[in-house]
Design an enzyme around this catalytic site. Structure first.
Site, PDB file in Angstrom:
ATOM      1  N   GLU A  41      -5.195   1.232   2.420  1.00 16.20           N
ATOM      2  CA  GLU A  41      -5.026   0.220   3.464  1.00 16.20           C
ATOM      3  C   GLU A  41      -5.249   0.817   4.840  1.00 16.20           C
ATOM      4  OE1 GLU A  41      -3.158  -2.416   6.415  1.00 16.20           O
ATOM      5  OE2 GLU A  41      -2.661  -0.334   5.999  1.00 16.20           O
ATOM      6  N   HIS A  82       3.058   4.483  12.451  1.00 19.21           N
ATOM      7  CA  HIS A  82       1.915   5.277  12.936  1.00 19.21           C
ATOM      8  C   HIS A  82       2.316   6.297  14.006  1.00 19.21           C
ATOM      9  CE1 HIS A  82      -1.402   2.235  11.558  1.00 19.21           C
ATOM     10  NE2 HIS A  82      -0.331   2.175  10.778  1.00 19.21           N
ATOM     11  N   ASP A 107      -0.402   4.290   0.568  1.00 14.88           N
ATOM     12  CA  ASP A 107      -0.909   5.318   1.484  1.00 14.88           C
ATOM     13  C   ASP A 107      -0.209   5.208   2.835  1.00 14.88           C
ATOM     14  OD1 ASP A 107      -2.311   2.878   2.123  1.00 14.88           O
ATOM     15  OD2 ASP A 107      -3.875   4.037   3.149  1.00 14.88           O
ATOM     16  N   HIS A 160       0.832  -1.207   0.000  1.00 13.82           N
ATOM     17  CA  HIS A 160       0.000   0.000   0.000  1.00 13.82           C
ATOM     18  C   HIS A 160       0.865   1.255   0.000  1.00 13.82           C
ATOM     19  CE1 HIS A 160       0.220   0.854   4.446  1.00 13.82           C
ATOM     20  NE2 HIS A 160       0.308  -0.450   4.545  1.00 13.82           N
ATOM     21  N   ASP A 209       4.324  -6.409   5.018  1.00 10.60           N
ATOM     22  CA  ASP A 209       3.684  -5.288   5.728  1.00 10.60           C
ATOM     23  C   ASP A 209       3.509  -5.638   7.202  1.00 10.60           C
ATOM     24  OD1 ASP A 209       2.538  -2.754   5.952  1.00 10.60           O
ATOM     25  OD2 ASP A 209       0.520  -3.456   5.482  1.00 10.60           O
ATOM     26  N   ARG A 215      -9.781  -4.795  18.269  1.00  9.46           N
ATOM     27  CA  ARG A 215      -8.997  -5.750  17.485  1.00  9.46           C
ATOM     28  C   ARG A 215      -9.700  -7.089  17.623  1.00  9.46           C
ATOM     29  NH1 ARG A 215      -5.165  -3.392  14.009  1.00  9.46           N
ATOM     30  NH2 ARG A 215      -4.850  -1.364  14.972  1.00  9.46           N
TER      31      ARG A 215
HETATM   32  N1  BES Z   1       1.452  -2.558   8.461  1.00 10.31           N
HETATM   33  C1  BES Z   1       0.296  -2.403   9.277  1.00 10.31           C
HETATM   34  C2  BES Z   1      -0.154  -3.697   9.904  1.00 10.31           C
HETATM   35  C3  BES Z   1       0.732  -4.069  11.041  1.00 10.31           C
HETATM   36  C4  BES Z   1       0.688  -3.366  12.200  1.00 10.31           C
HETATM   37  C5  BES Z   1       1.616  -5.086  10.922  1.00 10.31           C
HETATM   38  C6  BES Z   1       1.525  -3.676  13.231  1.00 10.31           C
HETATM   39  C7  BES Z   1       2.480  -5.385  11.936  1.00 10.31           C
HETATM   40  C8  BES Z   1       2.442  -4.686  13.107  1.00 10.31           C
HETATM   41  C9  BES Z   1      -0.835  -1.838   8.451  1.00 10.31           C
HETATM   42  O1  BES Z   1      -0.418  -0.835   7.562  1.00 10.31           O
HETATM   43  C10 BES Z   1      -1.801  -1.156   9.389  1.00 10.31           C
HETATM   44  O2  BES Z   1      -1.420  -0.258  10.061  1.00 10.31           O
HETATM   45  N2  BES Z   1      -3.030  -1.585   9.387  1.00 10.31           N
HETATM   46  C11 BES Z   1      -4.055  -0.915  10.095  1.00 10.31           C
HETATM   47  C12 BES Z   1      -5.331  -1.318   9.431  1.00 10.31           C
HETATM   48  C13 BES Z   1      -6.528  -0.569   9.841  1.00 10.31           C
HETATM   49  C14 BES Z   1      -6.398   0.903   9.736  1.00 10.31           C
HETATM   50  C15 BES Z   1      -7.731  -1.049   9.082  1.00 10.31           C
HETATM   51  C16 BES Z   1      -4.011  -1.282  11.563  1.00 10.31           C
HETATM   52  O3  BES Z   1      -3.638  -2.404  11.918  1.00 10.31           O
HETATM   53  O4  BES Z   1      -4.327  -0.426  12.378  1.00 10.31           O
HETATM   54 MN    MN Z   2      -0.196   1.046   8.809  1.00 14.58          MN
END
Ligand code: BES
Ligand code: MN
Length: 455
Positions: A153, A427, A88, A86, A180, A328
Site C-alpha cells: 500500500e 509516516h 507494510d 496493509h 486506514d 495529491r
Molecule cells: N493510511 C494512509 C492513508 C491516510 C493518510 C489516511 C492520512 C488518513 C490520513 C495510507 O497508508 C497512506 O499513507 N497512503 C499513502 C499512499 C501512497 C504512498 C500511494 C499516502 O497517502 O501517502
Molecule cells: Mn501510510
C-alpha cells in the site's frame, strides 16, 4: 452480541500483546533489503487469520510483496464483507527522533508506540480479533467474511491492482470494510467518504559529469541545484495555485451541500496551526482549510537530493540534483494526463544549459464514495454505538490507492471506518495508536458485522 463485546473487552491485553508481536516485524515495503521481513510478516498475518477462524487462508506471491487472503463463507444466505488492510509500513528515518525504538513496541500514556501501530497493523488487527471473538463465543459470524491484506500500500499497490483484475470471483463481495483513515477528532466516530489520489514524480537536473571546484568553475557553468530550485519555484503562483497547464481542468467542483457540511465541522485554523506547531496556515486562495485538504489538488516537493550535505563546508558545484515531487489529486483528475502535462511543463521551463529527466514513480486516482448505502449506514451506526456519539462524515487528504479499483471493479460500497487520529504521527517518528481507539475499534468492527447482517 453482548457476549462478543465482553469477550473483546476481557481479551484486550492479550490482543495488545499479539499486536506487539506483529509490530516487531520491520515490514518496510519500499526497502529492497527487507524482502525477507515482508515474507515473514505475510506469514504472521496469515497465521492470525487461521487462528481467528478463517477456513481458507492463502498467501499469494506477486511480482512484489505477497498478498494474504482469508475467508469464511459459512453463511450462504447472508452478504459477504471484504476486509482490507496493509501489513507494510513506511521507513523509520530519522531514527534519532524516536523516543522508543520503532520496532520495539511499548505501551505508555494510553497509547501503543511503534511504526505501523496506527498505519496500518493496529487498525486492521481489530477486525481480525472481532472475527475471532465471534467464533470463540457464538461459533460463527453473522455474515461471510473475506480478508485481503497486502504488502504494497505504501508504494502504490500496483500488484494488488493486477491481482484484483485476475481474481474478481475470489474477491466478490457486497461491501468492503477498511480501517486506514483518521477520525475527525478524538472521540468523534467518523466515516470517511472521499480520498485524494496521488501522482509521484522525480525531476533530475544533470550538469557536469562530476562535482566541480566551485571556485574554478563557478560562474561558468549552470549549477543543477540552483536550476532545480528555480524550476520548483515555478510550480505555484502567488495565489498558491499550481501552474502546471490544465492541472485544474477536470477537478470536480464542491457542491453547495458539501460546502455547508464542511462549515458545520467548524475547523479552527488557529487551533489546527497550533497542533502542528506552525506559525500560520497557508494554501490555495479562495478555499477553506478543509476544502483545500479534502477537495483540492496540491503539488509538494517531498525531498531534494544533491551536492554536499555532510558536516562542515565543501566548495563544489554538484554534478546533479533530484527532487521528489508528489501531487495529491482529486476526482476527476487523471494522473496519467497530469503526469504528461507536468513532464512537458518541466521541460518547457528548464534551461538549455542542463539535462533534465522527469520520471513517474507511481500514481493512483482520487475517489468519492456515495453516501447512503446499507453498508455505510450500518457502519455509521456501529461506530456511533462503540464511541457513544453521533457519527461524522468526512473526506480525507491522504490516499489509499486500491480503493478506486475496489469501487470500480468489485462494484461494492466501500466503508472507510478510520480509527486513527491525525496526531498519531503516521509516516513520522513516534507513530502511535490510542488504546481507547483500538478497544472501541474492536467493538465497532463487531457491531458492524452484526448491523450489516440485519440490513
Ligand atoms: N493510511 C494512509 C492513508 C491516510 C493518510 C489516511 C492520512 C488518513 C490520513 C495510507 O497508508 C497512506 O499513507 N497512503 C499513502 C499512499 C501512497 C504512498 C500511494 C499516502 O497517502 O501517502
Ligand atoms: Mn501510510
Amino acid at each position: 452480541m453482548d457476549v462478543v463485546i465482553s469477550h473483546l473487552k476481557n481479551n484486550l491485553d492479550n490482543y495488545l500483546e499479539e499486536l506487539k508481536e506483529y509490530l516487531r516485524i520491520p515490514s518496510i515495503s519500499t526497502l529492497a533489503t527487507h524482502v525477507d521481513e515482508m515474507i515473514k510478516c505475510a506469514g504472521f498475518a496469515a497465521q492470525k487469520l487461521k487462528d481467528a477462524g478463517m477456513t481458507r487462508v492463502e498467501i499469494f506471491p506477486t511480482a512484489g510483496h505477497p498478498i494474504v487472503y482469508g475467508e469464511w463463507l459459512g453463511k450462504p444466505d447472508k452478504p459477504t464483507v471484504l476486509i482490507y488492510g496493509h501489513y507494510d509500513v513506511q521507513p523509520v528515518d530519522p531514527l534519532d527522533l524516536w523516543t522508543d525504538k520503532p520496532f520495539e513496541p511499548v505501551i505508555h500514556d494510553g497509547k501503543i508506540w511503534a511504526r505501523g501501530a496506527n498505519d496500518n497493523k493496529g487498525q486492521h488487527f481489530v477486525h481480525i480479533k472481532s472475527v475471532e471473538a465471534y467464533f470463540k463465543t457464538l461459533g460463527e459470524l453473522p455474515v461471510n467474511v473475506k480478508f485481503i491484506l497486502e504488502g504494497e500500500e505504501e508504494i502504490g499497490s500496483s500488484n494488488l491492482v493486477a491481482f484484483l483484475k485476475e481474481k474478481q470471483e475470489l474477491l466478490k463481495c457486497d461491501a468492503i470494510l477498511i480501517s486506514d483513515t483518521s477520525m475527525y477528532a478524538k472521540g468523534v466516530p467518523t466515516i470517511t467518504y472521499g480520498l485524494r489520489g496521488l501522482l509521484y514524480m522525480e525531476v533530475e537536473v544533470i550538469g557536469p559529469d562530476k562535482d566541480l571546484h566551485s571556485g574554478s568553475f563557478g560562474g561558468a557553468v549552470a549549477n543543477p541545484i540552483n536550476e532545480l530550485a528555480k524550476i520548483i519555484s515555478k510550480f505555484h503562483d502567488k495565489n498558491g495555485k499550481v501552474t502546471v497547464p490544465n492541472f485544474y481542468k477536470n477537478v470536480l467542483k464542491l457542491t453547495k451541500e458539501e460546502k455547508e457540511n464542511f462549515k458545520r465541522l467548524k475547523l479552527s485554523d488557529k487551533q489546527y496551526a497550533k497542533e502542528i506547531n506552525v506559525k500560520e496556515l497557508q494554501g490555495e486562495k479562495g478555499f477553506t482549510t478543509l476544502e483545500r485538504l479534502w477537495t483540492r489538488p496540491t503539488l509538494d516537493c517531498n525531498g531534494i537530493i544533491g551536492g554536499f550535505t555532510g558536516e562542515g563546508a565543501k566548495t563544489v558545484l554538484p554534478s546533479k540534483a533530484t527532487a521528489k515531487i508528489s501531487m495529491r489529486l482529486v476526482p476527476n483528475q487523471d494522473p496519467v494526463k497530469i503526469a504528461k502535462e507536468f513532464t512537458k511543463f518541466v521541460y518547457s521551463i528548464a534551461p538549455r544549459s542542463v539535462k533534465v529527466d522527469v520520471r513517474t514513480l507511481h500514481y493512483g486516482y482520487g475517489v468519492v464514495i456515495p453516501l447512503g448505502s446499507k453498508a455505510i449506514n450500518a457502519a455509521a451506526k456501529a461506530v456511533s454505538k462503540a464511541f457513544g456519539k453521533k457519527t461524522f462524515f468526512t473526506r480525507e487528504g491522504g490516499s489509499i490507492p486500491i480503493v478506486v479499483d475496489f469501487v470500480k471493479q468489485l462494484k461494492a460500497p466501500t466503508v472507510l471506518m478510520g480509527l486513527g487520529l491525525d496526531s498519531d504521527n503516521i509516516h513520522s517518528p513516534n507513530e502511535h495508536f490510542l488504546i481507547e481507539n483500538f478497544e472501541k475499534g474492536l467493538y465497532s468492527s463487531a457491531y458492524f458485522l452484526d448491523e450489516f447482517s440485519k440490513s
